[in-house]
Design an enzyme around this catalytic site. Structure first.
Site, PDB file in Angstrom:
ATOM      1  N   GLY A   1     -11.818  -0.422  -2.887  1.00 32.60           N
ATOM      2  CA  GLY A   1     -10.791   0.614  -2.824  1.00 32.60           C
ATOM      3  C   GLY A   1      -9.493  -0.006  -3.266  1.00 32.60           C
ATOM      4  O   GLY A   1      -8.797  -0.619  -2.476  1.00 32.60           O
TER       5      GLY A   1
ATOM      6  N   LYS B   1      -5.309  -6.368  -4.019  1.00 28.86           N
ATOM      7  CA  LYS B   1      -5.575  -6.800  -5.404  1.00 28.86           C
ATOM      8  C   LYS B   1      -5.164  -5.741  -6.416  1.00 28.86           C
ATOM      9  O   LYS B   1      -4.645  -6.057  -7.489  1.00 28.86           O
ATOM     10  CB  LYS B   1      -7.066  -7.134  -5.564  1.00 28.86           C
ATOM     11  CG  LYS B   1      -7.516  -8.304  -4.722  1.00 28.86           C
ATOM     12  CD  LYS B   1      -8.993  -8.589  -4.887  1.00 28.86           C
ATOM     13  CE  LYS B   1      -9.897  -7.559  -4.252  1.00 28.86           C
ATOM     14  NZ  LYS B   1      -9.799  -7.443  -2.783  1.00 28.86           N
TER      15      LYS B   1
ATOM     16  N   ASP C   1      -9.460  -6.198   0.749  1.00 27.00           N
ATOM     17  CA  ASP C   1      -8.260  -5.425   1.091  1.00 27.00           C
ATOM     18  C   ASP C   1      -6.994  -6.289   1.097  1.00 27.00           C
ATOM     19  O   ASP C   1      -6.082  -6.053   1.881  1.00 27.00           O
ATOM     20  CB  ASP C   1      -8.425  -4.719   2.457  1.00 27.00           C
ATOM     21  CG  ASP C   1      -9.694  -3.908   2.510  1.00 27.00           C
ATOM     22  OD1 ASP C   1      -9.959  -3.205   1.526  1.00 27.00           O
ATOM     23  OD2 ASP C   1     -10.435  -3.996   3.498  1.00 27.00           O
TER      24      ASP C   1
HETATM   25  P1  IMP Z   1     -21.242  -2.928   1.429  1.00 28.54           P
HETATM   26  O1  IMP Z   1     -20.510  -3.649   0.351  1.00 28.54           O
HETATM   27  O2  IMP Z   1     -20.978  -1.449   1.431  1.00 28.54           O
HETATM   28  O3  IMP Z   1     -22.686  -3.255   1.464  1.00 28.54           O
HETATM   29  O4  IMP Z   1     -20.657  -3.437   2.846  1.00 28.54           O
HETATM   30  C1  IMP Z   1     -20.871  -4.758   3.314  1.00 28.54           C
HETATM   31  C2  IMP Z   1     -19.658  -5.288   4.058  1.00 28.54           C
HETATM   32  O5  IMP Z   1     -18.586  -5.483   3.148  1.00 28.54           O
HETATM   33  C3  IMP Z   1     -19.115  -4.334   5.122  1.00 28.54           C
HETATM   34  O6  IMP Z   1     -18.594  -5.110   6.187  1.00 28.54           O
HETATM   35  C4  IMP Z   1     -17.990  -3.621   4.433  1.00 28.54           C
HETATM   36  O7  IMP Z   1     -17.023  -3.135   5.331  1.00 28.54           O
HETATM   37  C5  IMP Z   1     -17.438  -4.744   3.573  1.00 28.54           C
HETATM   38  N1  IMP Z   1     -16.767  -4.275   2.362  1.00 28.54           N
HETATM   39  C6  IMP Z   1     -17.326  -3.769   1.249  1.00 28.54           C
HETATM   40  N2  IMP Z   1     -16.393  -3.450   0.344  1.00 28.54           N
HETATM   41  C7  IMP Z   1     -15.213  -3.783   0.880  1.00 28.54           C
HETATM   42  C8  IMP Z   1     -13.869  -3.725   0.402  1.00 28.54           C
HETATM   43  O8  IMP Z   1     -13.577  -3.319  -0.717  1.00 28.54           O
HETATM   44  N3  IMP Z   1     -12.930  -4.172   1.263  1.00 28.54           N
HETATM   45  C9  IMP Z   1     -13.213  -4.678   2.491  1.00 28.54           C
HETATM   46  N4  IMP Z   1     -14.451  -4.749   2.966  1.00 28.54           N
HETATM   47  C10 IMP Z   1     -15.453  -4.313   2.171  1.00 28.54           C
END
Ligand code: IMP
Length: 432
Positions: free
Chosen positions: A46, A22, A19
């Site tokens: 996102g 980018k 976040d």
């Molecule tokens: P996962 O990628 O859904 O398995 O989540 C694993 C960890 O990465 C969690 O703490 C999510 O909140 C974090 N996370 C995954 N994608 C993002 C992102 O795009 N931005 C910030 N945190 C992320």
């Protein structure tokens, strides 16, 4: 780095916990870049792009999609959710945007509906202290299947007969786990196979040999931008394990995730937010649970683009940042959201940690270390007033310029771009 290649291959990565903004920086590059590539992660990202006040969030598609005439690629290292992929394409069409040509690697793994079910089931069965706070997008279970060599790749969606067999095999295992381990209902075969066959048909026109296309593009002198998702501290190897995502979010992932050779790389761009945020569980030494955190959250709109969750906020953590910049070999910094720090009387920067009474400026990804680490701050003067209209370094208040120079000095990396507002144009380009 000695590079024998003719093209320009740049990689852009998040230097914090994701976040960092980018999407906006990638979007800024648009006019110069020929090919935008995503190389890891999936629809857990996102990437927000704001054009003429309109907000577009890409979870899976590369942020360069809004540039007609360009090429966007989804590399083999990505885990692709076909429903999300087709939805984003459809929405772009419905909103009347012209778009880039899209090519998807046949070797990207497919996030199947059972991966999402498993992700949520696993997370809800983790004890309170072991919850990761995943996005529930099936990322972990999909990478598990990839490395266990049980996965379905995009190319498997294209062949209806082999797909039938692969879905049947996968469901045999997944239903066993879902019912026996997690007490969930089994997933019927038709509920997966039929949509998957349709995804294959819809995606077929986009599938192409991304690795070969990229290698040729390098030889032809094209400008390629590899767009990282998430951030360094969420890297599966180099992040704050186990509170990480399941992919290589560091620059190294850009090569396994595309097939480009390492010596094709010409520049490494670190995207750094002017303060720190984290979403999900895991240690964050500079997290502020009081007024400051709330103010950054509100002013910075720090709510997840994928899950809507409130992000944890705090001052810039220089200990963690220095680690991330070194690990990725950053050449320049794109500093985002500087405007969020306006109107503060003072701005703090964490320069070292107190761990068990000992002062250290060395980062360590060990969770116990980070949970114990108390941030030690240096205080800098703030600045007043709106900086979102500033178009040059000189037009920024002197103390805002001092903050930028402070970061450059403390990291040894120069700032090449400064974000002063959400829009594509609210950016001061110092030569990125
Ligand atoms: P996962 O990628 O859904 O398995 O989540 C694993 C960890 O990465 C969690 O703490 C999510 O909140 C974090 N996370 C995954 N994608 C993002 C992102 O795009 N931005 C910030 N945190 C992320």
């Amino acid at each position: 780095m000695t590079s024998t290649v003719k093209g320009k291959v740049e990689i852009l990565f998040g230097a914090q916990w994701g976040d960092e903004g980018k999407g906006k920086v990638v979007d800024m590059f648009g006019s110069e870049v020929d090919i935008f590539v995503r190389y890891q992660g999936g629809a857990n990202a996102g990437h927000t792009v704001i054009v003429e006040g309109k907000k577009i969030i890409f979870k899976l598609l590369p942020s360069g999609m809004l540039y007609p005439g360009k090429v966007c690629m989804i590399g083999n290292g990505v885990v692709l959710d076909p429903e999300q992929f087709l939805k984003e394409l459809r929405e772009l069409g419905e909103r009347g945007y012209e778009r880039a040509r899209l090519v998807v690697s046949p070797h990207a793994h497919v996030v199947m509906p059972y991966h999402k079910t498993l992700d949520k089931a696993q997370e809800s069965h983790r004890s309170k202290e072991h919850k990761i706070g995943t996005t529930g997008r099936g990322i972990g279970p999909c990478y598990v299947d990839k490395y266990a060599r049980n996965g379905l790749r995009v190319e498997d969606l294209l062949d209806a007969d082999s797909l039938r067999k692969k879905v049947a095999d996968a469901l045999e295992e997944k239903n066993h786990i879902l019912t026996k381990l997690y007490g969930e209902n089994p997933i019927p075969f038709d509920e997966i196979y039929e949509p998957a066959r349709d995804w294959g048909k819809a995606m077929a026109p986009y599938v192409g040999d991304t690795t070969d296309l990229l290698l040729k593009a390098v030889d032809e002198g094209k400008h390629i931008l590899l767009e990282g998702a998430q951030g360094t501290l969420l890297d599966i190897d180099h992040g704050t394990y186990p509170y990480v995502t399941s992919s290589s979010t560091t620059t190294a992932g850009g090569f396994t995730g595309t097939g480009l050779p390492i010596n094709s790389l010409t520049r490494v761009i670190a995207v750094v937010k002017a303060y720190t945020t984290r979403v999900g569980e895991g240690p964050m030494p500079t997290e502020d649970k009081g007024e400051l955190g709330e103010s950054l959250r509100q002013k910075g709109g720090e709510f997840g683009a994928v899950t809507g969750r409130a992000r944890r906020c705090g001052w810039l953590d220089m200990v963690a940042l220095r680690y991330a910049l070194r690990l990725n070999g950053a050449d320049v910094i794109a500093l985002t959201k500087l405007d969020v720090l306006s109107d503060m009387d003072e701005i703090k920067v964490c320069t070292s940690y107190d761990v068990g009474g000992k002062k250290t400026d060395a980062f360590n990804t060990n969770v116990d270390f980070l949970e114990e680490a108390k941030p030690l701050y240096e205080t800098l003067p703030g600045w007043k007033g709106d900086i979102s209209h500033c178009e040059s370094l000189d037009s920024l208040p002197p103390t805002a310029r001092d903050y930028i120079h402070y970061i450059e000095k403390a990291t040894g990396v120069s700032v090449a771009l400064i974000g002063v507002g959400a829009d594509r144009n609210q950016t001061i380009n110092l030569g990125l």
